[in-house]
Design an enzyme around this catalytic site. Structure first.
Site, mmCIF file in Angstrom:
data_model
loop_
_atom_site.group_PDB
_atom_site.id
_atom_site.type_symbol
_atom_site.label_atom_id
_atom_site.label_comp_id
_atom_site.label_asym_id
_atom_site.label_seq_id
_atom_site.Cartn_x
_atom_site.Cartn_y
_atom_site.Cartn_z
ATOM 1 N NE ARG A 26 7.390 -6.305 2.098
ATOM 2 C CZ ARG A 26 7.206 -7.182 3.286
ATOM 3 N NH1 ARG A 26 6.317 -6.345 4.732
ATOM 4 N NH2 ARG A 26 7.917 -7.345 4.350
ATOM 5 N NE ARG A 30 0.776 -5.589 6.962
ATOM 6 C CZ ARG A 30 1.672 -5.366 7.479
ATOM 7 N NH1 ARG A 30 1.724 -7.224 8.171
ATOM 8 N NH2 ARG A 30 2.789 -5.740 7.456
ATOM 9 N NE ARG A 39 -3.479 -10.710 5.044
ATOM 10 C CZ ARG A 39 -3.372 -11.563 5.997
ATOM 11 N NH1 ARG A 39 -4.446 -11.733 6.308
ATOM 12 N NH2 ARG A 39 -2.362 -11.371 6.762
ATOM 13 C CG ASP A 76 6.895 -13.199 1.527
ATOM 14 O OD1 ASP A 76 6.747 -11.548 1.762
ATOM 15 O OD2 ASP A 76 8.051 -13.350 2.172
ATOM 16 C CE1 TYR A 153 12.862 -13.494 7.665
ATOM 17 C CE2 TYR A 153 14.077 -13.004 5.659
ATOM 18 C CZ TYR A 153 12.773 -12.466 7.002
ATOM 19 O OH TYR A 153 12.795 -11.341 6.753
HETATM 20 O O1 CP3 Z 1 4.754 -4.135 -2.241
HETATM 21 C C1 CP3 Z 1 5.103 -4.838 -2.613
HETATM 22 O O2 CP3 Z 1 6.673 -4.456 -2.484
HETATM 23 C C2 CP3 Z 1 4.927 -5.728 -3.396
HETATM 24 C C3 CP3 Z 1 5.324 -7.849 -2.215
HETATM 25 C C4 CP3 Z 1 6.152 -7.349 -1.284
HETATM 26 C C5 CP3 Z 1 5.752 -8.540 -0.120
HETATM 27 N N1 CP3 Z 1 6.781 -9.082 0.164
HETATM 28 C C6 CP3 Z 1 3.841 -8.608 0.774
HETATM 29 C C7 CP3 Z 1 4.120 -8.936 1.968
HETATM 30 C C8 CP3 Z 1 7.763 -8.291 -1.786
HETATM 31 C C9 CP3 Z 1 8.444 -7.238 -2.598
HETATM 32 C C10 CP3 Z 1 7.927 -8.894 -0.579
HETATM 33 C C11 CP3 Z 1 9.081 -8.782 0.190
HETATM 34 C C12 CP3 Z 1 10.066 -9.268 1.579
HETATM 35 N N2 CP3 Z 1 9.205 -10.003 2.072
HETATM 36 C C13 CP3 Z 1 10.739 -9.549 1.969
HETATM 37 C C14 CP3 Z 1 11.829 -8.083 1.684
HETATM 38 C C15 CP3 Z 1 11.550 -6.791 1.693
HETATM 39 C C16 CP3 Z 1 12.252 -6.515 3.053
HETATM 40 O O3 CP3 Z 1 10.682 -5.881 3.234
HETATM 41 O O4 CP3 Z 1 13.481 -6.537 2.857
HETATM 42 C C17 CP3 Z 1 11.109 -9.538 2.947
HETATM 43 C C18 CP3 Z 1 12.386 -9.662 3.820
HETATM 44 C C19 CP3 Z 1 9.752 -10.302 3.437
HETATM 45 C C20 CP3 Z 1 9.947 -11.617 4.257
HETATM 46 C C21 CP3 Z 1 7.897 -11.591 5.427
HETATM 47 N N3 CP3 Z 1 6.688 -10.885 4.715
HETATM 48 C C22 CP3 Z 1 8.230 -10.642 6.763
HETATM 49 C C23 CP3 Z 1 9.247 -10.989 7.026
HETATM 50 C C24 CP3 Z 1 6.863 -10.571 6.943
HETATM 51 C C25 CP3 Z 1 6.205 -10.024 7.315
HETATM 52 C C26 CP3 Z 1 6.287 -9.151 7.927
HETATM 53 C C27 CP3 Z 1 5.458 -7.765 8.153
HETATM 54 O O5 CP3 Z 1 5.526 -6.464 7.109
HETATM 55 O O6 CP3 Z 1 3.936 -8.079 8.356
HETATM 56 C C28 CP3 Z 1 6.216 -10.717 5.081
HETATM 57 C C29 CP3 Z 1 4.879 -10.889 5.117
HETATM 58 C C30 CP3 Z 1 3.862 -10.034 4.038
HETATM 59 N N4 CP3 Z 1 4.706 -9.925 2.946
HETATM 60 C C31 CP3 Z 1 3.495 -9.260 3.426
HETATM 61 C C32 CP3 Z 1 2.948 -8.278 2.898
HETATM 62 C C33 CP3 Z 1 1.750 -7.161 2.122
HETATM 63 C C34 CP3 Z 1 2.862 -8.433 5.052
HETATM 64 C C35 CP3 Z 1 1.051 -9.901 5.550
HETATM 65 C C36 CP3 Z 1 -0.100 -9.429 5.590
HETATM 66 O O7 CP3 Z 1 -0.961 -8.700 4.300
HETATM 67 O O8 CP3 Z 1 -0.227 -9.557 6.747
#
Ligand code: CP3
Length: 346
Positions: A26, A30, A39, A76, A153
């Site tokens: 991640r 943010r 964003r 994602d 999910y």
């Molecule tokens: O930098 C990186 O790692 C690459 C991008 C990436 C994102 N999501 C961007 C993202 C990766 C590899 C993921 C994987 C992901 N997404 C997982 C597996 C990894 C883990 O954390 O266990 C899961 C479970 C998700 C599902 C997901 N996506 C959730 C539950 C959420 C909301 C929670 C949160 O962090 O806000 C997301 C949103 C998300 N995916 C964001 C980002 C940068 C935040 C959204 C935003 O910018 O508003």
């Protein structure tokens, strides 16, 4: 021309490295003001994911800002369910939501097997653009969720503390569950093959909800599908990160993957013993430690590096970096790994 940095790939393959490679799960997100600036100009998260030029830009931001040894493509794990016929919304400051979920055999039958290059073409295009823009500066990581985590999910419809609807499905409808798992697996395979064809240098498979299954169910409903993916991917190294699946480390060590990700609950030495010497380990700094003062961070990073050793190791966190982590502390983590004196322990 800039020297090409392939530390991550060499460490993944068990080759010798001059220093330990480091990146953060991640890292594109943010924690970076540059990310928040882009964003905030958009309608939402999905617009960013679906616009290849912007996804490329935010993928490279952490490479510029943090000087990490890898980029991970911005997308994602939920793009796959959407490509199979189950759209999601990203609800601001709450997380993902699927208006429609999978409950029955008929629902499973109605889903299609995704064609990665066609149905998730925006991320494939983002990989092409990023690969070109990086020009070998660091390797580019592609990724997917694992079948079980995507299943969770798709049944539950959102995040959950217990995922009890998804777990219930395994008991009440085991046959339909296996069929769904197989459809997801084939969709993932098509997608990660397309990622590699577009230039991804390594594929990481996230089983974020591995830890909520009992060991036997994990062995029946998750591992065989991850094994299918690993067996079919021989073009690039594969990382399996099964969060919370401490009970499955021995079995994960038997998969045809090159790297195993560890979360912060897993002891490095015990993990090495269970997983064996044929895999590279990745992890496992507690993301919460990045809220500590920098002296503590430096001390704990060095401790981690000493325990994992120099061979077959990639430094990372034990899960994604939390969005409100102070950026200077993230930099302190990366810099401490990069400055660590290898010779001391030879
Ligand atoms: O930098 C990186 O790692 C690459 C991008 C990436 C994102 N999501 C961007 C993202 C990766 C590899 C993921 C994987 C992901 N997404 C997982 C597996 C990894 C883990 O954390 O266990 C899961 C479970 C998700 C599902 C997901 N996506 C959730 C539950 C959420 C909301 C929670 C949160 O962090 O806000 C997301 C949103 C998300 N995916 C964001 C980002 C940068 C935040 C959204 C935003 O910018 O508003």
């Amino acid at each position: 021309m800039q020297k090409k940095n392939d530390l991550l790939l060499r460490a993944a393959l068990g080759e010798e490295v001059e220093r330990t490679p480091v990146w953060l799960m991640r890292q594109a997100g943010r924690i970076l003001p540059q990310y928040r600036a882009i964003r905030n100009k958009l309608s939402g998260f999905k617009e960013l994911v679906q616009t290849p030029e912007l996804a490329c830009e935010v993928t490279i931001q952490p490479v510029d800002e943090l000087d990490v040894d890898a980029a991970i493509i911005f997308s994602d794990i939920l793009e796959i369910p959407e490509a199979m016929g189950l759209p999601y919304k990203m609800v601001e400051s709450k997380g993902p939501l699927f208006p429609k979920t999978i409950q029955s055999q008929a629902d499973v039958d109605a889903l299609k097997i995704a064609d990665g290059a066609r149905d998730i073409g925006y991320t494939i295009e983002a990989i092409r653009l990023t690969k070109k823009a990086l020009n070998g500066r660091v390797p580019l990581i592609g990724f997917s969720g694992c079948p079980w985590t995507l299943f969770a999910y798709m049944i539950e419809g959102s995040g959950s503390k217990t995922f009890s609807k998804a777990r219930r499905m395994l008991y009440q409808q085991p046959e339909a569950s296996h069929q769904l798992m197989q459809k997801i697996t084939l969709s993932i395979l098509s997608y990660i093959k397309a990622q590699v064809a577009a230039g991804a240098d390594l594929i990481q498979l996230f089983d974020s909800w591995a830890g909520i299954l009992p060991p036997q169910q994990y062995a029946e409903f998750s591992l065989p599908y991850i094994a299918q993916l690993c067996d079919a991917m021989d073009e690039v190294p594969v990382t399996v990160f099964a969060k919370g699946a401490y009970f499955a480390r021995e079995a994960i060590g038997q998969l045809d993957c090159q790297v195993v990700g560890l979360d912060w609950n897993m002891s490095p030495s015990e993990s090495r013993q269970l997983i064996g010497n044929q895999k590279t380990l990745q992890g496992n700094f507690d993301p919460c430690l990045l809220y500590a003062d920098q002296n503590t961070i430096r001390k704990e990073v060095r401790k981690m590096l000493e325990i994992f050793g120099t061979n077959r190791y990639i430094a990372n966190l034990g899960h994604g970096v939390y969005p409100d982590t102070p950026l200077d502390n993230v930099k302190c983590f990366v810099d401490t790994v990069k400055e660590y004196n290898f010779s001391k322990i030879y």
